[in-house]
Design a protein around this motif. Structure first.
Motif, short mmCIF file in Angstrom:
data_model
loop_
_atom_site.label_atom_id
_atom_site.label_comp_id
_atom_site.label_asym_id
_atom_site.label_seq_id
_atom_site.Cartn_x
_atom_site.Cartn_y
_atom_site.Cartn_z
N ILE A 134 0.86 -1.18 0.00
CA ILE A 134 0.00 0.00 0.00
C ILE A 134 0.90 1.23 0.00
O ILE A 134 1.74 1.41 0.88
CB ILE A 134 -0.90 0.01 1.25
N TRP A 135 0.72 2.07 -1.02
CA TRP A 135 1.53 3.27 -1.16
C TRP A 135 0.73 4.47 -0.69
O TRP A 135 -0.40 4.68 -1.13
CB TRP A 135 1.94 3.46 -2.61
N PHE A 136 1.33 5.31 0.14
CA PHE A 136 0.65 6.48 0.67
C PHE A 136 1.29 7.73 0.10
O PHE A 136 2.51 7.86 0.11
CB PHE A 136 0.78 6.49 2.20
N ARG A 137 0.45 8.66 -0.42
CA ARG A 137 0.95 9.94 -0.91
C ARG A 137 0.03 11.03 -0.44
O ARG A 137 -1.15 10.80 -0.20
CB ARG A 137 1.00 9.95 -2.44
N ASN A 138 0.55 12.26 -0.37
CA ASN A 138 -0.26 13.38 0.07
C ASN A 138 -0.07 14.52 -0.92
O ASN A 138 1.04 14.98 -1.13
CB ASN A 138 0.23 13.79 1.47
N TYR A 139 -1.16 14.96 -1.56
CA TYR A 139 -1.06 16.00 -2.58
C TYR A 139 -1.85 17.23 -2.17
O TYR A 139 -2.89 17.13 -1.55
CB TYR A 139 -1.63 15.51 -3.92
#
Lengths: 298, 257
Positions: free
Chosen positions: A162-167
């Protein structure tokens, strides 16, 4: 409006974490206004002690970071009184402070959560999705929150992780800039109780970091051993006793010596054949010779 | 599996969407799509592709969620006069901006250096060309002057540099046809080998030149021929063919200058 959804998340860690993990924890605390901090937990205590700590702080969710061997980072997500909990291995951590992440957002603004469609396809992913939603979404009208929605958390599933990113959302037409942090979660197990209880799901693709390192070492060792073996085989081949073949008396039977030729002695030097490299040059030389003759004659 | 489902059922909270703000969507289709095979499975090793897929997933979520939020009267745009604490401090943002600026400057510098190098190369080429052109013009000018000296062209065109070459050709052709002068073969040879003629090997007294009697005209040598008879009648016709003496020739030359 009135703050109804009373979610509180306790974010803390065990001892022995690196600077990167500490910064990650701080980043999560700034991004989630409904979070509470706590001191480092001693490793001597058992995990279910965490439930009591949460109760004391009046939190109903928990994010706990555990560092082992100063190398591996594990993250526990749990719903503390009785709900499910999950343990993950965290990799590829990048914090808010990295200069390549140029976005910024309001401190305490509510995030939009975006999930991969694969979260709906498997039951364990569906459970994880629910857990993520309850933990990461800021309750509406929380006193510390800002009313705007200006950033989005992305949870994607690639390569069984599971990859987490914040934009940050810049424009209404969905142009985005990354704020950070980012990390990758590798699911290990899901438990029915909080920090304990029967195992609901175990990830078959998970390989513990120890195993991983062991395999690498084994492969290196195997290569070395193979080289050694090949060398030994070669040595044996070289040293190997050479078998003497006896002289065969019948071999000489068919030998016929060649006839002797008469000895020739050359008295005249043979004509040397000139090696013609360049026909044009040869022609030129010939012409010059002819001219010379012509001149001397005439 | 059943345990999971039961747990999920117990655990699931019934909250309105506004509380949760979650969107489950696939990524926005890429306008530069590279075929069906790659679009299905994002290669996790390919960093750029992976990050782009995350980006597009976020975009899809935003595109769906913002209209819904607007309908529910939740604000999404921060007004320009709304100042509040940001997740990253101003100092941090300053650092980021500095880094970006320095990167851009470095790129610009390298670009400028490249351009300068290219310009210098071009300049050198142009300079060489100009020098060669000047040499050519000088040569042509000298030839024209020599021609005029020899008395073949009585125009002082070469002094007039404003005349374009095309114009000069038109005028020149009209007058050249009427002129007598040497014939075309002679003119061509003069132009090719220079007006002075082939200087180096011209006056050797070799066997060939001694034996070469081509320039001998018996009528001229014995002073006979139609000139003798025709001179009385016509007058001056043979005199043109007969080459005047050295002194007479020099006089002619001086007179023409």
């Amino acid at each position: 409006g009135k703050w109804k959804n009373k979610e509180r998340v306790l974010i803390f860690s065990s001892r022995g974490i690196s600077f990167r993990t500490r910064h990650l924890m701080q980043d999560l605390r700034t991004l989630m206004p409904h979070s509470k901090a706590d001191t480092k937990m001693d490793r001597k205590d058992q995990l279910f002690v965490i439930n009591e700590v949460c109760e004391m702080k009046n939190c109903n969710k928990c994010i706990f970071f555990e560092a082992k061997k100063k190398q591996d980072l594990y993250m526990w997500l749990s719903n503390t009184p009785q709900g499910p909990s999950a343990k993950f291995l965290v990799q590829n951590v990048h914090t808010l402070a990295e200069l390549k992440m140029t976005g910024n957002c309001l401190r305490g603004s509510r995030p939009l959560l975006s999930f991969d469609p694969m979260f709906d396809q498997e039951p364990h992913y569906a459970l994880l999705k629910e857990l993520f939603i309850q933990i990461f979404s800021t309750p509406q009208y929380h006193p510390k929150s800002q009313p705007f929605v200006d950033h989005v958390f992305t949870f994607s599933i690639t390569d069984e992780r599971i990859w987490f990113r914040n934009y940050q959302i810049i424009e209404e037409d969905a142009s985005l800039v990354e704020i950070g942090p980012r990390f990758v979660l590798n699911l290990i197990k899901i438990f029915q109780g909080s920090f304990g209880g029967p195992t609901l799901y175990e990830n078959p693709h998970y390989q513990s970091p120890n195993m991983h390192r062991r395999l690498i070492r084994l492969s290196v060792a195997a290569k070395f051993r193979e080289k050694q073996q090949v060398k030994e085989v070669q040595k044996i081949k070289q040293k190997g006793t050479k078998v003497l073949v006896e002289e065969d008396p019948t071999e000489v039977v068919f030998e016929t010596p060649a006839e002797e030729k008469p000895v020739e002695i050359q008295l005249v030097k043979p004509e040397s054949k000139s090696i013609v490299k360049d026909k044009k040059k040869l022609r030129k030389i010939q012409r010059k010779k002819q001219k010379k003759l012509f001149r001397t004659e005439g | 599996q059943d345990g999971l489902k039961r747990c999920l059922a117990e655990f699931r909270q019934q909250l309105t969407w506004v509380e949760r703000l979650d969107v489950t969507l696939g990524p926005v289709p890429d306008p530069v799509s590279q075929g069906a095979s790659t679009s299905d499975a994002v290669d996790p090793e390919n960093d750029f592709q992976r990050e782009m897929s995350f980006y597009r997933q976020a975009q899809a979520a935003v595109l769906e969620a913002l209209p819904r939020l607007h309908k529910l009267q939740v604000l999404t745009r921060r007004p320009d006069d709304y100042f509040a604490e940001m997740a990253k401090s101003d100092q941090q943002m300053q650092k980021i901006r500095q880094k970006l600026k320095s990167k851009q400057e470095a790129m610009e510098r390298s670009e400028k250096a490249k351009q300068l190098r290219a310009m210098r190369k071009y300049g050198k080429k142009v300079q060489v060309e100009v020098l060669q052109r000047r040499q050519k013009e000088k040569k042509n000018m000298l030839n024209a002057v020599k021609k005029y000296q020899k008395g073949l062209s009585d125009k002082l065109d070469f002094l007039d540099e404003e005349q374009t070459s095309s114009q000069g050709n038109k005028k020149g052709n009209a007058s050249q046809r009427t002129k007598k002068g040497p014939n075309a073969k002679r003119r061509y040879k003069n132009q090719k080998f220079g007006f002075g003629g082939k200087k180096k090997g011209s006056k050797w007294n070799t066997k060939e030149s001694f034996n070469d009697v081509s320039s001998f005209q018996s009528k001229v040598a014995h002073n006979k021929g139609p000139g003798k008879g025709g001179r009385g009648g016509k007058g001056g016709k043979k005199a043109l063919n007969k080459r005047p003496g050295k002194r007479a020739r020099q006089k002619m030359k001086n007179r023409a200058r």
